[in-house]
Every structure is written in C-alpha cells, then in structure tokens.
Design a protein around this motif. Structure first.
Motif, short mmCIF file in Angstrom:
data_model
loop_
_atom_site.label_atom_id
_atom_site.label_comp_id
_atom_site.label_asym_id
_atom_site.label_seq_id
_atom_site.Cartn_x
_atom_site.Cartn_y
_atom_site.Cartn_z
N ASP A 1 0.82 -1.21 0.00
CA ASP A 1 0.00 0.00 0.00
C ASP A 1 0.86 1.27 0.00
O ASP A 1 0.58 2.21 -0.75
CB ASP A 1 -0.93 0.03 1.21
N VAL A 2 1.88 1.30 0.83
CA VAL A 2 2.75 2.48 0.89
C VAL A 2 3.49 2.65 -0.44
O VAL A 2 3.60 3.77 -0.95
CB VAL A 2 3.74 2.40 2.07
N CYS A 3 3.97 1.55 -1.01
CA CYS A 3 4.64 1.63 -2.32
C CYS A 3 3.72 2.20 -3.39
O CYS A 3 4.10 3.13 -4.12
CB CYS A 3 5.13 0.25 -2.76
N VAL A 4 2.53 1.65 -3.49
CA VAL A 4 1.57 2.12 -4.50
C VAL A 4 1.20 3.57 -4.24
O VAL A 4 1.16 4.39 -5.17
CB VAL A 4 0.33 1.20 -4.52
N PHE A 5 0.93 3.90 -3.00
CA PHE A 5 0.55 5.27 -2.63
C PHE A 5 1.64 6.26 -3.02
O PHE A 5 1.37 7.28 -3.66
CB PHE A 5 0.27 5.35 -1.12
N GLN A 6 2.88 5.96 -2.67
CA GLN A 6 3.98 6.87 -2.97
C GLN A 6 4.25 6.95 -4.47
O GLN A 6 4.54 8.03 -4.98
CB GLN A 6 5.25 6.44 -2.22
N LEU A 7 4.17 5.83 -5.17
CA LEU A 7 4.39 5.85 -6.62
C LEU A 7 3.31 6.64 -7.35
O LEU A 7 3.61 7.42 -8.25
CB LEU A 7 4.48 4.42 -7.17
N LEU A 8 2.05 6.45 -6.96
CA LEU A 8 0.98 7.23 -7.59
C LEU A 8 1.11 8.71 -7.27
O LEU A 8 0.87 9.56 -8.14
CB LEU A 8 -0.39 6.70 -7.16
N TYR B 1 3.96 10.23 -6.66
CA TYR B 1 5.10 10.67 -7.47
C TYR B 1 4.68 10.93 -8.90
O TYR B 1 5.00 11.97 -9.48
CB TYR B 1 6.20 9.60 -7.41
N TRP B 2 3.95 9.98 -9.49
CA TRP B 2 3.53 10.15 -10.88
C TRP B 2 2.60 11.34 -11.06
O TRP B 2 2.68 12.05 -12.06
CB TRP B 2 2.90 8.87 -11.42
N MET C 1 7.21 17.96 -9.48
CA MET C 1 8.40 17.20 -9.14
C MET C 1 9.22 16.97 -10.40
O MET C 1 8.65 16.69 -11.46
CB MET C 1 7.99 15.87 -8.50
N HIS C 2 10.53 17.06 -10.27
CA HIS C 2 11.40 16.89 -11.45
C HIS C 2 12.58 15.98 -11.13
O HIS C 2 13.72 16.34 -11.35
CB HIS C 2 11.93 18.24 -11.92
#
Length: 178
Positions: free
Chosen positions: A117-124, A126-127, A135-136
């Motif tokens: 969940d944390v991985c998906v949350f942070q990746l979404l 970020y995207w 973000m760059h």
C-alpha cells in the motif's frame, strides 16, 4: 452496526490524531525526515486506515467515506493540490481490501499488505506530481531517495503500533459484546 459501536468514536478520533501526527512529525523531525537528498514521508493516516480494515471485526467501518474526508483535509491542509489525496486514500482502502482476499490475516501478511500500500501510494503520488510538473526527479532517484526511506520509516511505525492498535480495537470490540 457501526452506529452503535464504540468504534464510531475511536476510529474518527484515531484518524484525526494520525492526520495531526503526520504533519507534526514532519515539522518536528524535518531535519531527520528531509535531509538532502533523502526524504521520508510519514504515513500514519494510511497505517490507521489499513489497520482499521483488519481490526474492525464485524462492525464494518465506512472506510471509503472516511478516506475521502481525510483526503479532502490532506489536500486542503498539506498538499495544496486539490483532488490528489481524495482519490489516493480510497484507492488504497480498495487495494487493501483486494489484497486481503489473497492473504490470511496475520502480522506478517498485514505488514506485507501495508508495504505494498505504501509503495503504490507513494508511486501514484510521485507520478501525479511528475505529471503536473511539481516534481522533477527521475524514477531511480525517487526510489532510492524517497521511497526506500519512506518504507523504512513506515515499517517501523507498523512494527511499533500494530499491537497497541490491535489491543485498542480489541478492547473497543470486547466492550461492544458485553
């Protein structure tokens, strides 16, 4: 059943406390959490939502409604981009429910689901920030400098808070049965 349970008070109060603590920890421990090039994002709200799903028993907390509400608060108070967390928090609740169907409920499986969940949350997150130009940084730097420390911090939260939160829910549900 939720209306009559003690969780109708416990869950929203805990959600508010975790919302407040996420921002407070980020402010108080800014030098430790955001030491260039690394940054750790506290996700206590996410932890509270995930653990609520596993500990609610037969009460069935309206997690999607609370996830949207805390998403609105997070968008307005922390992110400045309205609509991102309104979508992400309910999406993570849905993902938790989906993943829980494939795993038996125990400490390690719950930790694995929280990790995902944390991985998906942070990746979404970020995207979304990359898409709108906030973000760059490239994905490799994000994975090493933000996602890895964030996972480490939140897994420490999980290990430290799993049993106390489990006991809190257990007590609330035990008094419900009495």
């Amino acid at each position: 059943m939720y209306r009559l349970s003690r969780l109708r008070f416990l869950f929203p109060i805990g959600l508010f406390i975790t919302f407040f603590l996420d921002g407070s920890f980020s402010k108080v421990f800014a030098n430790q959490f955001f030491s260039y090039p690394y940054s750790m994002v506290s996700q206590l709200v996410l932890l509270w939502l995930v653990l609520a799903y596993f500990f609610e028993g037969n009460i069935k907390i309206p997690l999607y409604g609370f996830a949207v509400a805390v998403g609105v608060l997070t968008d307005l108070f922390y992110s400045g981009i309205f609509g991102l967390f309104i979508v992400l928090y309910p999406l993570i609740v849905w993902l938790t429910k989906l993943l829980a169907t494939f795993f038996s409920e125990n400490f390690f499986n719950t930790m694995l689901i929280f990790f995902i969940d944390v991985c998906v949350f942070q990746l979404l997150n970020y995207w979304a920030f990359l898409l709108i130009g906030v973000m760059h940084i490239n994905i490799g730097n994000f994975l090493l400098d933000t996602l890895a420390p964030t996972l480490a911090l939140n897994l420490v939260y999980f290990v430290l808070l799993y049993w106390p939160i489990h006991a809190l829910y257990g007590r609330a549900l035990a008094k419900q049965r009495s």
